[in-house]
Design an enzyme around this catalytic site. Structure first.
Site, mmCIF file in Angstrom:
data_model
loop_
_atom_site.group_PDB
_atom_site.id
_atom_site.type_symbol
_atom_site.label_atom_id
_atom_site.label_comp_id
_atom_site.label_asym_id
_atom_site.label_seq_id
_atom_site.Cartn_x
_atom_site.Cartn_y
_atom_site.Cartn_z
ATOM 1 C CB SER A 147 -0.867 0.019 1.257
ATOM 2 O OG SER A 147 -1.516 1.282 1.387
ATOM 3 C CE1 TYR A 160 -4.459 -2.331 4.916
ATOM 4 C CE2 TYR A 160 -3.488 -0.186 4.485
ATOM 5 C CZ TYR A 160 -4.072 -1.350 4.022
ATOM 6 O OH TYR A 160 -4.265 -1.533 2.671
HETATM 7 N N1 LIG Z 1 -8.675 -0.820 -1.805
HETATM 8 C C1 LIG Z 1 -7.686 0.007 -1.525
HETATM 9 O O1 LIG Z 1 -7.841 1.240 -1.581
HETATM 10 C C2 LIG Z 1 -6.318 -0.515 -1.141
HETATM 11 C C3 LIG Z 1 -5.257 0.381 -1.063
HETATM 12 C C4 LIG Z 1 -3.989 -0.096 -0.755
HETATM 13 C C5 LIG Z 1 -3.771 -1.440 -0.560
HETATM 14 N N2 LIG Z 1 -4.826 -2.313 -0.639
HETATM 15 C C6 LIG Z 1 -4.535 -3.733 -0.452
HETATM 16 O O2 LIG Z 1 -4.973 -4.460 -1.576
HETATM 17 C C7 LIG Z 1 -5.219 -5.811 -1.198
HETATM 18 C C8 LIG Z 1 -6.540 -6.278 -1.787
HETATM 19 O O3 LIG Z 1 -7.600 -5.568 -1.177
HETATM 20 P P1 LIG Z 1 -8.913 -5.107 -1.964
HETATM 21 O O4 LIG Z 1 -8.867 -3.642 -2.058
HETATM 22 O O5 LIG Z 1 -9.071 -5.922 -3.196
HETATM 23 O O6 LIG Z 1 -10.024 -5.441 -0.859
HETATM 24 P P2 LIG Z 1 -11.141 -6.597 -0.807
HETATM 25 O O7 LIG Z 1 -11.682 -6.508 0.584
HETATM 26 O O8 LIG Z 1 -12.082 -6.445 -1.949
HETATM 27 O O9 LIG Z 1 -10.332 -7.954 -1.007
HETATM 28 C C9 LIG Z 1 -9.537 -8.500 0.016
HETATM 29 C C10 LIG Z 1 -9.718 -9.999 -0.018
HETATM 30 O O10 LIG Z 1 -8.836 -10.579 0.947
HETATM 31 C C11 LIG Z 1 -9.551 -11.592 1.641
HETATM 32 N N3 LIG Z 1 -8.969 -11.801 2.980
HETATM 33 C C12 LIG Z 1 -8.880 -10.903 3.985
HETATM 34 N N4 LIG Z 1 -8.358 -11.484 5.068
HETATM 35 C C13 LIG Z 1 -8.109 -12.775 4.746
HETATM 36 C C14 LIG Z 1 -7.596 -13.892 5.465
HETATM 37 N N5 LIG Z 1 -7.275 -13.808 6.775
HETATM 38 N N6 LIG Z 1 -7.469 -15.063 4.828
HETATM 39 C C15 LIG Z 1 -7.823 -15.184 3.520
HETATM 40 N N7 LIG Z 1 -8.345 -14.169 2.797
HETATM 41 C C16 LIG Z 1 -8.485 -12.980 3.405
HETATM 42 C C17 LIG Z 1 -10.973 -11.035 1.747
HETATM 43 O O11 LIG Z 1 -11.937 -12.040 2.046
HETATM 44 C C18 LIG Z 1 -11.152 -10.422 0.378
HETATM 45 O O12 LIG Z 1 -11.667 -11.353 -0.557
HETATM 46 C C19 LIG Z 1 -5.166 -5.827 0.334
HETATM 47 O O13 LIG Z 1 -3.938 -6.363 0.771
HETATM 48 C C20 LIG Z 1 -5.263 -4.373 0.702
HETATM 49 O O14 LIG Z 1 -4.660 -4.084 1.939
HETATM 50 C C21 LIG Z 1 -6.094 -1.883 -0.917
#
Ligand SMILES: NC(=O)c1ccc[n+]([C@@H]2O[C@H](COP(=O)([O-])OP(=O)(O)OC[C@H]3O[C@@H](n4cnc5c(N)ncnc54)[C@H](O)[C@@H]3O)[C@@H](O)[C@H]2O)c1
Length: 254
Positions: A147, A160
């Site tokens: 991130s 986080y």
């Molecule tokens: N959306 C944003 O703005 C953003 C920004 C920076 C980084 N991220 C990172 O991107 C990555 C993907 O997130 P996203 O935005 O697609 O969100 P999302 O919530 O749509 O997807 C995250 C997925 O991870 C799964 N997950 C969470 N904890 C888990 C666990 N303990 N075991 C197995 N699966 C698990 C969830 O069930 C979900 O399907 C994450 O690592 C998040 O921190 C997101």
């Protein structure tokens, strides 16, 4: 067909960026395994994507070592060593309001431990249990979804941020130790991406505030991240390792 016949493992593939990456990797010819703790959404994702190619879903909580180990053992025995490992799963801002994303003074130790355990330790375990088989093949691409919070300071999301900073450091460390085995290790640092993770906090006011700080003046899409993940997974990135690449519309460049 940039990933023809390659095996890609994507954690958190039931939703958001992981799901978009699974879709794109399939269309580029990869065999894909998605791992997620949300079994219902994972099964649905696999069923929806099945017309595109060879996809399977394994349910596992990345915060639980025995479940990660069992999932990795199953992948190795049923599918073989992966070519690509996208450590994408993460827990953050607003997933079911399960954890407080708060200042350090308001972060209970249990929340700190749980967030680090899923975001950082989960990625460590996946890489530990699948990486050995990748080393044996002398090629492969490992991608962490970090991130921009792991790269620049952000207010009041300390657990986080610490977990994502850990992934940034781990990326560089593993690039150094696995390079001679032909394994490339890189991280994506997304900015604001419109997925279920942050959607509840994308109010009109907070979106306007975010947009003002993003040169491209839009919130990112899961497909923006999938495109970068594809590049890092593919041979087009054959000489790219140890890099933390922001995909944030220019947010941290200014
Ligand atoms: N959306 C944003 O703005 C953003 C920004 C920076 C980084 N991220 C990172 O991107 C990555 C993907 O997130 P996203 O935005 O697609 O969100 P999302 O919530 O749509 O997807 C995250 C997925 O991870 C799964 N997950 C969470 N904890 C888990 C666990 N303990 N075991 C197995 N699966 C698990 C969830 O069930 C979900 O399907 C994450 O690592 C998040 O921190 C997101």
């Amino acid at each position: 067909m940039q990933l023809k016949d390659r095996l890609a493992v994507i954690t958190g593939g039931a939703s958001g960026q992981g799901l978009a990456s699974a879709r794109l990797f399939l269309t580029e010819g990869a065999r894909v395994v998605i791992i997620d703790w949300n079994a219902e959404q994972g099964e649905k994702a696999a069923a929806d994507l099945a017309p595109l190619g060879d996809i399977r879903f394994i349910a596992a909580d990345l915060g639980q070592e025995p479940q990660v180990r069992a999932a990795c053992d199953r992948i190795l025995s049923e599918c073989g060593p992966p070519d690509i490992l996208f450590n994408n799963a993460g827990i953050g801002y607003s997933e079911n309001g399960r954890f407080k994303m708060a200042s350090i003074f308001d972060t209970p130790l249990e929340d700190w431990d749980a967030i680090l355990r899923i975001n950082l330790t989960g990625a460590f375990l996946m890489t530990k249990y699948l990486g050995q088989a990748m080393v044996g093949r002398k090629s492969g691409s490992i991608i962490f979804n970090a991130s921009i919070a792991g790269v620049v300071g952000q207010r009041n999301i300390d657990a986080y941020t610490a977990s994502k900073g850990g992934l940034v450091a781990l990326t560089r460390a593993l690039a150094a130790s696995l390079g001679e085995s032909g394994i490339r290790v890189n991280a994506i640092a997304p900015g604001s991406i419109d997925t279920p993770m942050i959607r509840p906090i994308l109010t009109e006011a907070s979106t306007a505030e975010r947009l003002a700080a993003i040169p491209l003046r839009r919130i990112g899409t899961p497909e923006d991240i999938a495109g970068l993940a594809l590049f890092l997974a593919s041979d087009h990135a054959a000489y790219v390792t140890g890099q933390i690449i922001a995909c944030d519309g220019g947010r941290v460049a200014i």
